[in-house]
Design an enzyme around this catalytic site. Sequence first.
Site, PDB file in Angstrom:
ATOM      1  CD  GLU A 268      20.917 -40.337 -46.186  1.00 40.64           C
ATOM      2  OE1 GLU A 268      20.875 -41.560 -46.012  1.00 40.64           O
ATOM      3  OE2 GLU A 268      21.880 -39.636 -45.852  1.00 40.64           O
TER       4      GLU A 268
ATOM      5  CB  SER B 104      16.793 -37.337 -50.042  1.00 47.91           C
ATOM      6  OG  SER B 104      17.840 -37.455 -49.116  1.00 47.91           O
TER       7      SER B 104
ATOM      8  CG  HIS C  55      17.400 -28.542 -46.580  1.00 45.39           C
ATOM      9  ND1 HIS C  55      17.504 -29.617 -47.425  1.00 45.39           N
ATOM     10  CD2 HIS C  55      16.089 -28.410 -46.308  1.00 45.39           C
ATOM     11  CE1 HIS C  55      16.301 -30.110 -47.664  1.00 45.39           C
ATOM     12  NE2 HIS C  55      15.429 -29.396 -46.989  1.00 45.39           N
TER      13      HIS C  55
ATOM     14  CE1 TYR D  95      13.618 -39.796 -46.069  1.00 44.46           C
ATOM     15  CE2 TYR D  95      15.934 -39.752 -46.673  1.00 44.46           C
ATOM     16  CZ  TYR D  95      14.703 -39.124 -46.587  1.00 44.46           C
ATOM     17  OH  TYR D  95      14.568 -37.829 -47.030  1.00 44.46           O
TER      18      TYR D  95
HETATM   19  P1  NAP Z   1      10.210 -33.149 -41.638  1.00 46.16           P
HETATM   20  O1  NAP Z   1      10.466 -31.918 -40.843  1.00 46.16           O
HETATM   21  O2  NAP Z   1      10.448 -34.478 -41.033  1.00 46.16           O
HETATM   22  O3  NAP Z   1       8.689 -33.067 -42.153  1.00 46.16           O
HETATM   23  C1  NAP Z   1       8.044 -34.177 -42.695  1.00 46.16           C
HETATM   24  C2  NAP Z   1       6.576 -33.855 -42.854  1.00 46.16           C
HETATM   25  O4  NAP Z   1       5.893 -35.013 -43.387  1.00 46.16           O
HETATM   26  C3  NAP Z   1       5.863 -33.503 -41.541  1.00 46.16           C
HETATM   27  O5  NAP Z   1       4.927 -32.500 -41.786  1.00 46.16           O
HETATM   28  C4  NAP Z   1       5.158 -34.810 -41.195  1.00 46.16           C
HETATM   29  O6  NAP Z   1       4.029 -34.645 -40.365  1.00 46.16           O
HETATM   30  C5  NAP Z   1       4.753 -35.259 -42.585  1.00 46.16           C
HETATM   31  N1  NAP Z   1       4.398 -36.691 -42.626  1.00 46.16           N
HETATM   32  C6  NAP Z   1       5.142 -37.736 -42.227  1.00 46.16           C
HETATM   33  N2  NAP Z   1       4.478 -38.891 -42.428  1.00 46.16           N
HETATM   34  C7  NAP Z   1       3.276 -38.559 -42.966  1.00 46.16           C
HETATM   35  C8  NAP Z   1       2.142 -39.297 -43.367  1.00 46.16           C
HETATM   36  N3  NAP Z   1       2.107 -40.628 -43.285  1.00 46.16           N
HETATM   37  N4  NAP Z   1       1.078 -38.630 -43.864  1.00 46.16           N
HETATM   38  C9  NAP Z   1       1.094 -37.265 -43.958  1.00 46.16           C
HETATM   39  N5  NAP Z   1       2.140 -36.504 -43.584  1.00 46.16           N
HETATM   40  C10 NAP Z   1       3.221 -37.144 -43.086  1.00 46.16           C
HETATM   41  O7  NAP Z   1      11.055 -33.119 -42.996  1.00 46.16           O
HETATM   42  P2  NAP Z   1      11.744 -31.854 -43.739  1.00 46.16           P
HETATM   43  O8  NAP Z   1      13.130 -31.719 -43.230  1.00 46.16           O
HETATM   44  O9  NAP Z   1      10.820 -30.706 -43.714  1.00 46.16           O
HETATM   45  O10 NAP Z   1      11.879 -32.441 -45.205  1.00 46.16           O
HETATM   46  C11 NAP Z   1      10.833 -32.258 -46.178  1.00 46.16           C
HETATM   47  C12 NAP Z   1      10.967 -33.326 -47.253  1.00 46.16           C
HETATM   48  O11 NAP Z   1      12.232 -33.234 -47.867  1.00 46.16           O
HETATM   49  C13 NAP Z   1      10.866 -34.770 -46.764  1.00 46.16           C
HETATM   50  O12 NAP Z   1      10.259 -35.531 -47.781  1.00 46.16           O
HETATM   51  C14 NAP Z   1      12.304 -35.204 -46.601  1.00 46.16           C
HETATM   52  O13 NAP Z   1      12.410 -36.596 -46.710  1.00 46.16           O
HETATM   53  C15 NAP Z   1      12.934 -34.471 -47.765  1.00 46.16           C
HETATM   54  N6  NAP Z   1      14.336 -34.092 -47.615  1.00 46.16           N
HETATM   55  C16 NAP Z   1      14.757 -33.424 -46.518  1.00 46.16           C
HETATM   56  C17 NAP Z   1      16.081 -33.019 -46.423  1.00 46.16           C
HETATM   57  C18 NAP Z   1      16.581 -32.236 -45.252  1.00 46.16           C
HETATM   58  O14 NAP Z   1      17.798 -32.154 -45.079  1.00 46.16           O
HETATM   59  N7  NAP Z   1      15.711 -31.612 -44.467  1.00 46.16           N
HETATM   60  C19 NAP Z   1      16.964 -33.284 -47.493  1.00 46.16           C
HETATM   61  C20 NAP Z   1      16.483 -33.959 -48.609  1.00 46.16           C
HETATM   62  C21 NAP Z   1      15.159 -34.350 -48.678  1.00 46.16           C
HETATM   63  P3  NAP Z   1       4.158 -34.588 -38.739  1.00 46.16           P
HETATM   64  O15 NAP Z   1       4.504 -33.150 -38.425  1.00 46.16           O
HETATM   65  O16 NAP Z   1       2.804 -34.982 -38.295  1.00 46.16           O
HETATM   66  O17 NAP Z   1       5.249 -35.541 -38.352  1.00 46.16           O
HETATM   67  O1  F7E Z   2      22.393 -37.393 -39.544  1.00 51.64           O
HETATM   68  C1  F7E Z   2      25.345 -38.665 -37.828  1.00 51.64           C
HETATM   69  C2  F7E Z   2      24.509 -39.654 -38.605  1.00 51.64           C
HETATM   70  O2  F7E Z   2      20.002 -37.603 -38.868  1.00 51.64           O
HETATM   71  C3  F7E Z   2      23.515 -36.783 -40.132  1.00 51.64           C
HETATM   72  C4  F7E Z   2      17.326 -36.112 -43.298  1.00 51.64           C
HETATM   73  O3  F7E Z   2      16.781 -34.817 -43.394  1.00 51.64           O
HETATM   74  O4  F7E Z   2      19.306 -35.467 -44.490  1.00 51.64           O
HETATM   75  C5  F7E Z   2      18.839 -36.009 -43.274  1.00 51.64           C
HETATM   76  O5  F7E Z   2      19.368 -37.313 -43.078  1.00 51.64           O
HETATM   77  C6  F7E Z   2      24.758 -37.566 -39.766  1.00 51.64           C
HETATM   78  C7  F7E Z   2      24.630 -39.069 -39.997  1.00 51.64           C
HETATM   79  O6  F7E Z   2      20.612 -36.556 -41.087  1.00 51.64           O
HETATM   80  C8  F7E Z   2      24.027 -38.638 -34.449  1.00 51.64           C
HETATM   81  O7  F7E Z   2      25.026 -40.974 -38.469  1.00 51.64           O
HETATM   82  C9  F7E Z   2      25.962 -38.786 -35.395  1.00 51.64           C
HETATM   83  O8  F7E Z   2      25.807 -39.540 -40.603  1.00 51.64           O
HETATM   84  O9  F7E Z   2      21.050 -35.308 -39.045  1.00 51.64           O
HETATM   85  P1  F7E Z   2      20.951 -36.686 -39.543  1.00 51.64           P
HETATM   86  P2  F7E Z   2      20.737 -37.567 -42.317  1.00 51.64           P
HETATM   87  O10 F7E Z   2      20.765 -38.974 -41.881  1.00 51.64           O
HETATM   88  O11 F7E Z   2      21.888 -37.095 -43.144  1.00 51.64           O
HETATM   89  C10 F7E Z   2      18.951 -36.206 -45.672  1.00 51.64           C
HETATM   90  C11 F7E Z   2      19.500 -35.465 -46.864  1.00 51.64           C
HETATM   91  C12 F7E Z   2      17.519 -36.511 -45.748  1.00 51.64           C
HETATM   92  O12 F7E Z   2      16.951 -36.600 -46.826  1.00 51.64           O
HETATM   93  C13 F7E Z   2      16.850 -36.948 -44.493  1.00 51.64           C
HETATM   94  O13 F7E Z   2      15.432 -36.794 -44.589  1.00 51.64           O
HETATM   95  O14 F7E Z   2      24.982 -37.408 -38.379  1.00 51.64           O
HETATM   96  N1  F7E Z   2      25.053 -38.654 -36.385  1.00 51.64           N
HETATM   97  N2  F7E Z   2      25.363 -38.789 -34.194  1.00 51.64           N
HETATM   98  C14 F7E Z   2      23.831 -38.550 -35.837  1.00 51.64           C
HETATM   99  N3  F7E Z   2      22.613 -38.366 -36.383  1.00 51.64           N
HETATM  100  C15 F7E Z   2      21.557 -38.289 -35.549  1.00 51.64           C
HETATM  101  N4  F7E Z   2      20.317 -38.088 -36.068  1.00 51.64           N
HETATM  102  N5  F7E Z   2      21.697 -38.387 -34.184  1.00 51.64           N
HETATM  103  C16 F7E Z   2      22.910 -38.565 -33.576  1.00 51.64           C
HETATM  104  O15 F7E Z   2      23.012 -38.653 -32.368  1.00 51.64           O
END
Ligand code: NAP
Ligand code: F7E
Length: 352
Positions: free
Chosen positions: A141, A139, A193, A163
């Site tokens: 992050e 990520s 994304h 995280y």
């Molecule tokens: P998501 O919607 O939060 O999906 C996470 C998945 O992991 C869900 O299916 C969840 O199951 C499962 N999970 C969580 N804890 C688990 C456990 N202890 N055992 C088995 N399964 C578990 O995340 P996403 O947005 O699809 O992202 C996919 C991956 O990419 C994640 O690793 C995330 O950290 C990483 N990532 C995401 C982004 C982004 O912007 N979306 C960017 C960079 C990296 P439940 O449905 O039961 O909760």
């Molecule tokens: O926050 C600000 C918050 O929770 C984006 C995960 O998929 O992307 C995701 O992490 C920004 C942050 O995503 C609220 O402070 C303001 O600056 O949508 P977010 P994230 O923290 O960037 C990365 C790449 C991952 O890997 C992670 O799994 O938005 N923000 N107000 C807020 N965020 C949330 N959630 N809620 C608010 O009310």
Amino acid sequence: MADPANQSALVTGVTGQDGSYLVELLLAKGYTVHGLMRRTSTFSTERIDHIYQDPHESGARLFLHFADLTDASALSRLLHEIGPDEVYHLGAQSHVRVSFDQPIYTADATGVGALKLLEAVRDYRDTTGKTVRFYQASSSEMFGKVHEVPQRETTPFHPRSPYGVAKVFAHWATVNYRESYDLHASCGILFNHESPRRGETFVTRKITRAIGRIKHGLQDKLYLGNLDAKRDWGFAGDYVEAMWLMLQQDEPDDYVIATAETYSVRAFCEAAFGRVELDYKDFVEIDPRYFRPAEVDILLGDPTKAKTKLGWEPKVSFDELVAMMVDADLELAAREKTLTDAGHVIVPPMGE
Ligand code: NAP
Ligand code: F7E
């Protein structure tokens, strides 16, 4: 490249946003797909219900298995049972703010979980002699308090949350298994994304869900935290294609996947409320609850390597993404409104 029609894949996090798009992609290519899901007290398969196949029916190519990422023995058993050609490790506790409340669990599931799966893959490969390719969902992050703008594969990591720390561990564990055990293991360093399937507690979806409900008279206000944070937001459907491409390369490697554009949360609000001709300032209020103990101020990725080596480019623009999400959530809120008018109680989405 192997013929996808004879390939099988294991996808962890199959019930999540990316899991659902990746399964669609793999099934369309002809893969047999095994999804790992954890046991929950209510159904969690909403995102994949439309592609669910009864495993008893002939021709079924999607199979779901229960296991938890914290359970090494279950992971190992699953690897031996399924014998996949490719493993896409997407499962994680993925919410950054929540990781401050659950740091140990996040380290366990998001960090050590990846290591447990890598061990299971290595053991399976060594016992059977079969090749397995591994994808780690790294990520942006991990860049956290960024050392340069834009961020690329060589930018040093400086995570700002439990995280981010857990993802750095999982990332380096994957690199280490590649270098130590000759595993075909690649990391996609994906920037944010989103999609209409995005979890409702991530900021983009929280905003578009609120817009739908405000338009249909189901909600008055939207409470947010830091509006100044900037993110490089792409479309999840585009990003899962990059995951697949990484595992089709002769050599494993790490790639930044991003759009090369960054927008503030405020700019997302402006664009999303603008889509329905509303001014976000009339609805958005700040709640300090949503601020984080340490923030990631700006993320902007440089996907040049992915473009050059994988031939990957994002297809959906920022404006198209905003429109796609707002439109989908307007439809969802319209259905909620119909149910509410018929006397059903609809619980509003929770924040975070
Ligand atoms: P998501 O919607 O939060 O999906 C996470 C998945 O992991 C869900 O299916 C969840 O199951 C499962 N999970 C969580 N804890 C688990 C456990 N202890 N055992 C088995 N399964 C578990 O995340 P996403 O947005 O699809 O992202 C996919 C991956 O990419 C994640 O690793 C995330 O950290 C990483 N990532 C995401 C982004 C982004 O912007 N979306 C960017 C960079 C990296 P439940 O449905 O039961 O909760
Ligand atoms: O926050 C600000 C918050 O929770 C984006 C995960 O998929 O992307 C995701 O992490 C920004 C942050 O995503 C609220 O402070 C303001 O600056 O949508 P977010 P994230 O923290 O960037 C990365 C790449 C991952 O890997 C992670 O799994 O938005 N923000 N107000 C807020 N965020 C949330 N959630 N809620 C608010 O009310």
